[in-house]
Design a protein around this motif. Structure first.
Motif, PDB file in Angstrom:
ATOM      1  N   ALA A   1       0.042  -6.400   3.033  1.00 35.72           N
ATOM      2  CA  ALA A   1       1.182  -5.473   2.790  1.00 35.72           C
ATOM      3  C   ALA A   1       2.292  -5.797   3.859  1.00 35.72           C
TER       4      ALA A   1
ATOM      5  N   ASN B   1       4.405  -8.696   2.810  1.00 29.73           N
ATOM      6  CA  ASN B   1       5.321  -8.172   2.039  1.00 29.73           C
ATOM      7  C   ASN B   1       6.396  -7.391   2.510  1.00 29.73           C
ATOM      8  N   VAL B   2       6.056  -6.610   3.530  1.00 34.42           N
ATOM      9  CA  VAL B   2       7.170  -5.668   4.209  1.00 34.42           C
ATOM     10  C   VAL B   2       8.133  -6.441   4.717  1.00 34.42           C
TER      11      VAL B   2
ATOM     12  N   GLY C   1      10.307  -8.043   2.793  1.00 34.13           N
ATOM     13  CA  GLY C   1      11.245  -7.162   1.999  1.00 34.13           C
ATOM     14  C   GLY C   1      12.291  -6.755   3.231  1.00 34.13           C
ATOM     15  N   TYR C   2      11.949  -6.539   4.321  1.00 39.45           N
ATOM     16  CA  TYR C   2      12.885  -6.087   5.440  1.00 39.45           C
ATOM     17  C   TYR C   2      14.172  -6.917   5.534  1.00 39.45           C
TER      18      TYR C   2
ATOM     19  N   ALA D   1      16.063  -6.662   2.678  1.00 38.66           N
ATOM     20  CA  ALA D   1      16.696  -5.634   2.592  1.00 38.66           C
ATOM     21  C   ALA D   1      17.975  -5.630   3.446  1.00 38.66           C
TER      22      ALA D   1
ATOM     23  N   PHE E   1      12.708   2.565   6.246  1.00 39.69           N
ATOM     24  CA  PHE E   1      12.223   1.948   4.745  1.00 39.69           C
ATOM     25  C   PHE E   1      11.139   1.039   4.872  1.00 39.69           C
ATOM     26  N   THR E   2      11.095   0.314   5.929  1.00 39.97           N
ATOM     27  CA  THR E   2       9.991  -0.411   6.290  1.00 39.97           C
ATOM     28  C   THR E   2       8.494   0.027   6.473  1.00 39.97           C
TER      29      THR E   2
ATOM     30  N   SER F   1       7.439   1.245   3.189  1.00 41.43           N
ATOM     31  CA  SER F   1       6.996   0.725   2.468  1.00 41.43           C
ATOM     32  C   SER F   1       5.654   0.000   2.667  1.00 41.43           C
TER      33      SER F   1
ATOM     34  N   ARG G   1       3.148   2.662   1.818  1.00 47.30           N
ATOM     35  CA  ARG G   1       2.761   2.626   0.180  1.00 47.30           C
ATOM     36  C   ARG G   1       2.176   1.382  -0.073  1.00 47.30           C
ATOM     37  N   GLY G   2       2.618   0.179   0.357  1.00 47.31           N
ATOM     38  CA  GLY G   2       1.751  -1.127  -0.201  1.00 47.31           C
ATOM     39  C   GLY G   2       0.389  -0.968   0.126  1.00 47.31           C
TER      40      GLY G   2
END
Length: 73
Positions: free
Chosen positions: A12, A15-16, A19-20, A23, A50-51, A54, A57-58
């Motif tokens: 997770a 992935n974050v 994603g960061y 983003a 948001f990180t 996220s 959530r993950g």
């Protein structure tokens, strides 16, 4: 094969992080299209908020699917 809680968190987090970075790049390009002008600090703060969401959530979804898999086995 079962995934440990630690490896769920590592997955997770990886992935974050990816994603960061994506983003941040996306915000820098897309925000001006909508007339949103912010500095780098604001982009980083928005991205960090948001990180955190996220990451949680993950991790929760991974654990949920592991629990579903365990019950079906």
């Amino acid at each position: 094969m079962r995934q440990s809680r630690t490896m769920s968190m590592v997955e997770a987090a990886a992935n974050v992080v990816v994603g960061y970075v994506l983003a941040m790049a996306t915000q820098i390009v897309v925000f001006p299209w909508f007339g949103i002008e912010t500095g780098l600090v604001e982009h980083m703060t928005i991205g960090l908020a948001f990180t955190g969401v996220s990451l949680a959530r993950g991790y929760v979804l991974r654990r949920l699917f592991e629990a579903i898999r365990d019950r079906s086995s």
